[in-house]
Design a protein around this motif. Structure first.
Motif, PDB file in Angstrom:
ATOM      1  N   LEU A  32       8.559  15.250   3.674  1.00 34.74           N
ATOM      2  CA  LEU A  32       7.248  14.616   4.440  1.00 34.74           C
ATOM      3  C   LEU A  32       7.288  13.314   4.258  1.00 34.74           C
ATOM      4  CD1 LEU A  32       5.205  15.572   6.602  1.00 34.74           C
ATOM      5  CD2 LEU A  32       3.853  16.062   4.596  1.00 34.74           C
ATOM      6  N   ALA A  33       7.299  12.699   2.841  1.00 35.67           N
ATOM      7  CA  ALA A  33       7.043  11.409   2.576  1.00 35.67           C
ATOM      8  C   ALA A  33       8.324  10.627   3.220  1.00 35.67           C
ATOM      9  CB  ALA A  33       7.138  11.331   0.785  1.00 35.67           C
ATOM     10  N   ALA A  34       9.324  11.074   3.123  1.00 34.44           N
ATOM     11  CA  ALA A  34      10.425  10.257   3.477  1.00 34.44           C
ATOM     12  C   ALA A  34      10.156  10.218   5.387  1.00 34.44           C
ATOM     13  CB  ALA A  34      11.809  10.793   3.370  1.00 34.44           C
ATOM     14  N   SER A  35       9.832  11.222   5.891  1.00 33.63           N
ATOM     15  CA  SER A  35       9.535  11.407   7.374  1.00 33.63           C
ATOM     16  C   SER A  35       8.469  10.504   7.629  1.00 33.63           C
ATOM     17  CB  SER A  35       9.155  12.884   7.620  1.00 33.63           C
ATOM     18  OG  SER A  35      10.379  13.695   7.525  1.00 33.63           O
ATOM     19  N   ALA A  61       0.843  -1.259   0.232  1.00 38.91           N
ATOM     20  CA  ALA A  61      -0.026   0.070   0.034  1.00 38.91           C
ATOM     21  C   ALA A  61       0.826   1.255  -0.136  1.00 38.91           C
ATOM     22  CB  ALA A  61      -1.003   0.067   1.359  1.00 38.91           C
ATOM     23  N   LEU A  62       2.124   1.155  -0.177  1.00 38.95           N
ATOM     24  CA  LEU A  62       3.086   2.325   0.002  1.00 38.95           C
ATOM     25  C   LEU A  62       2.660   3.392  -1.166  1.00 38.95           C
ATOM     26  CD1 LEU A  62       5.302   3.267   1.686  1.00 38.95           C
ATOM     27  CD2 LEU A  62       6.800   2.403   0.159  1.00 38.95           C
ATOM     28  N   PRO A  63       2.450   3.154  -2.366  1.00 36.90           N
ATOM     29  CA  PRO A  63       2.120   4.176  -3.325  1.00 36.90           C
ATOM     30  C   PRO A  63       0.776   4.720  -3.151  1.00 36.90           C
ATOM     31  CG  PRO A  63       2.972   1.960  -4.656  1.00 36.90           C
ATOM     32  CD  PRO A  63       2.730   1.792  -2.929  1.00 36.90           C
ATOM     33  N   LEU A  64      -0.063   4.107  -2.565  1.00 41.84           N
ATOM     34  CA  LEU A  64      -1.531   4.556  -2.162  1.00 41.84           C
ATOM     35  C   LEU A  64      -1.011   5.414  -1.051  1.00 41.84           C
ATOM     36  CD1 LEU A  64      -4.931   2.800  -2.176  1.00 41.84           C
ATOM     37  CD2 LEU A  64      -4.246   4.226  -0.397  1.00 41.84           C
ATOM     38  N   LEU A  65      -0.438   5.216   0.100  1.00 39.35           N
ATOM     39  CA  LEU A  65      -0.328   5.835   1.063  1.00 39.35           C
ATOM     40  C   LEU A  65       0.288   7.186   0.640  1.00 39.35           C
ATOM     41  CD1 LEU A  65       0.432   3.200   3.933  1.00 39.35           C
ATOM     42  CD2 LEU A  65      -1.616   4.459   3.606  1.00 39.35           C
ATOM     43  N   MET A  66       1.413   7.147   0.124  1.00 39.99           N
ATOM     44  CA  MET A  66       2.275   8.293  -0.271  1.00 39.99           C
ATOM     45  C   MET A  66       1.520   9.157  -1.170  1.00 39.99           C
ATOM     46  SD  MET A  66       5.341   8.104   1.421  1.00 39.99           S
ATOM     47  CE  MET A  66       4.395   7.283   2.648  1.00 39.99           C
ATOM     48  N   GLY A  67       0.752   8.665  -2.106  1.00 42.47           N
ATOM     49  CA  GLY A  67      -0.061   9.414  -3.088  1.00 42.47           C
ATOM     50  C   GLY A  67      -1.139  10.424  -2.332  1.00 42.47           C
ATOM     51  N   LEU A  68      -1.819   9.625  -1.413  1.00 39.66           N
ATOM     52  CA  LEU A  68      -2.599  10.499  -0.457  1.00 39.66           C
ATOM     53  C   LEU A  68      -2.072  11.410   0.274  1.00 39.66           C
ATOM     54  CD1 LEU A  68      -5.476  10.530   0.996  1.00 39.66           C
ATOM     55  CD2 LEU A  68      -4.487   8.763   2.495  1.00 39.66           C
ATOM     56  N   LEU A  69      -0.744  11.178   0.874  1.00 39.48           N
ATOM     57  CA  LEU A  69      -0.217  12.248   1.796  1.00 39.48           C
ATOM     58  C   LEU A  69       0.180  13.514   0.907  1.00 39.48           C
ATOM     59  CD1 LEU A  69       0.939  13.067   4.401  1.00 39.48           C
ATOM     60  CD2 LEU A  69       3.033  11.782   3.844  1.00 39.48           C
ATOM     61  N   ALA A  70       0.811  13.110  -0.192  1.00 39.88           N
ATOM     62  CA  ALA A  70       1.405  14.114  -1.171  1.00 39.88           C
ATOM     63  C   ALA A  70      -0.018  15.160  -1.683  1.00 39.88           C
ATOM     64  CB  ALA A  70       2.011  13.549  -2.259  1.00 39.88           C
ATOM     65  N   VAL A  71      -0.921  14.467  -2.131  1.00 41.14           N
ATOM     66  CA  VAL A  71      -1.932  15.249  -2.796  1.00 41.14           C
ATOM     67  C   VAL A  71      -2.686  16.207  -1.513  1.00 41.14           C
ATOM     68  CG1 VAL A  71      -4.306  15.265  -3.468  1.00 41.14           C
ATOM     69  CG2 VAL A  71      -2.599  13.571  -4.511  1.00 41.14           C
ATOM     70  N   TRP A  93      15.717   1.118   1.662  1.00 38.94           N
ATOM     71  CA  TRP A  93      16.015   1.969   0.666  1.00 38.94           C
ATOM     72  C   TRP A  93      15.138   1.786  -0.539  1.00 38.94           C
ATOM     73  CZ3 TRP A  93      17.859   5.516  -2.310  1.00 38.94           C
ATOM     74  CH2 TRP A  93      17.803   5.281  -3.759  1.00 38.94           C
ATOM     75  N   GLN A  94      14.684   0.386  -0.730  1.00 41.39           N
ATOM     76  CA  GLN A  94      13.564   0.147  -1.697  1.00 41.39           C
ATOM     77  C   GLN A  94      12.196   0.705  -1.374  1.00 41.39           C
ATOM     78  OE1 GLN A  94      13.575  -4.255  -1.797  1.00 41.39           O
ATOM     79  NE2 GLN A  94      15.454  -4.577  -2.591  1.00 41.39           N
ATOM     80  N   MET A  95      12.093   0.734  -0.199  1.00 44.42           N
ATOM     81  CA  MET A  95      10.558   1.459   0.064  1.00 44.42           C
ATOM     82  C   MET A  95      10.780   2.818  -0.170  1.00 44.42           C
ATOM     83  SD  MET A  95       9.080  -0.486   3.414  1.00 44.42           S
ATOM     84  CE  MET A  95       8.814  -2.345   3.176  1.00 44.42           C
ATOM     85  N   LEU A  96      11.888   3.540   0.219  1.00 44.08           N
ATOM     86  CA  LEU A  96      12.176   4.944   0.076  1.00 44.08           C
ATOM     87  C   LEU A  96      11.877   5.205  -1.240  1.00 44.08           C
ATOM     88  CD1 LEU A  96      12.963   7.482   1.099  1.00 44.08           C
ATOM     89  CD2 LEU A  96      15.172   7.011   1.124  1.00 44.08           C
ATOM     90  N   ALA A  97      12.747   4.511  -2.236  1.00 42.85           N
ATOM     91  CA  ALA A  97      12.626   4.643  -3.769  1.00 42.85           C
ATOM     92  C   ALA A  97      11.195   4.478  -4.221  1.00 42.85           C
ATOM     93  CB  ALA A  97      13.453   3.719  -4.408  1.00 42.85           C
ATOM     94  N   THR A  98      10.811   3.649  -3.658  1.00 44.16           N
ATOM     95  CA  THR A  98       9.012   3.493  -4.213  1.00 44.16           C
ATOM     96  C   THR A  98       8.279   4.801  -3.518  1.00 44.16           C
ATOM     97  OG1 THR A  98       9.137   1.045  -4.106  1.00 44.16           O
ATOM     98  CG2 THR A  98       6.805   2.113  -4.087  1.00 44.16           C
ATOM     99  N   ALA A  99       8.575   5.159  -2.343  1.00 42.26           N
ATOM    100  CA  ALA A  99       7.757   6.224  -1.886  1.00 42.26           C
ATOM    101  C   ALA A  99       7.951   7.539  -2.647  1.00 42.26           C
ATOM    102  CB  ALA A  99       8.178   6.504  -0.539  1.00 42.26           C
TER     103      ALA A  99
END
Length: 241
Positions: free
Chosen positions: A99-102, A53-63, A136-142
């Protein structure tokens, strides 16, 4: 510029919507790990459930963070105090990436606490080197998911519509492209994120789980770089309400 980034970081969580999005992303990431990897015996396997769910969570937060100001009269004040929009937009992009990295760091820290409490005998796996590689892999995806969400938000500038496009658009598009195997490899919205998580120099697809450099560049250009450029121009010309 550093001061502007700090201001944008504070502004990103100033309103109720982004603040709740930040909290929801952190808590949801931990809960997902407990649900998906409830039988995991190592921390790396436990937190791996977050990847779903990482792309969904990061997309929600960024928007939520990006469009909060455009949805209120605050944008008019911001651009009046600092007329050079380019500086504000650059600082805003940097702030949302931070913010996404945090958020990802916060999820890992909360997950580590939950893992240690629920599995005290596996405390040593929290400090395993595999956890750093996985982070690192998750950070790159985020980062990739956040950039795509920023691109959509900068084009739409409205929270509800941007959320629908950024969160569900790539998923539905991937399903649609699945019926055209010749296109799905090169136009996959998640192609750049997958390559960034596991970079390699082969130009084409080498396996079903590995993305080549060519498809990664195409994915980045179509779904990230071009929308970011168009969104940048749109924001320079848009009239704040």
């Amino acid at each position: 510029m550093i001061r502007l980034v700090l201001v944008e970081l504070r502004r990103a969580v100033d309103t109720r919507g982004p603040r709740w999005a930040f909290a929801a992303a952190a808590v949801s990431g931990v809960l997902l790990s407990f649900v998906v990897a409830r039988d995991a015996t190592t921390f790396a396997a436990f937190v791996a459930g977050l990847s779903l769910a990482l792309p969904l969570l990061m997309g929600l937060l960024a928007v939520m963070a990006f469009t909060a100001e455009w949805s209120t009269r605050a944008a008019l004040t911001t651009f009046t105090v600092t007329p050079r929009r380019q500086r504000i937009l650059g600082a805003r992009y940097a702030a949302i990436l931070l913010l996404a990295a945090s958020t990802l760091v916060a999820i890992h820290l909360l997950a580590a606490v939950g893992f240690v409490v629920s599995r005290p005998g596996s405390v040593g796996s929290v400090f395993d080197v595999a956890v750093l590689a996985q982070f690192w892999q998750m950070l790159a995806t985020a980062v990739a998911a956040t950039l795509t969400a920023i691109a959509v938000a900068s084009l739409v500038l409205r929270t509800a519509l941007a959320l629908l496009i950024a969160v569900f658009g790539p998923f539905l598009l991937t399903i649609g492209l699945a019926f055209t195997p010749g296109l799905v490899d090169w136009l996959n919205p998640y192609g750049f994120a997958s390559w960034l998580a596991e970079p390699q120099l082969s130009w084409t697809i080498t396996s079903e789980t590995t993305v080549g450099l060519g498809p990664a560049v195409t994915s980045f250009a179509v779904w990230t770089a071009l929308p970011l450029a168009l969104g940048w121009v749109r924001q320079l010309r848009a009239e704040p309400r």
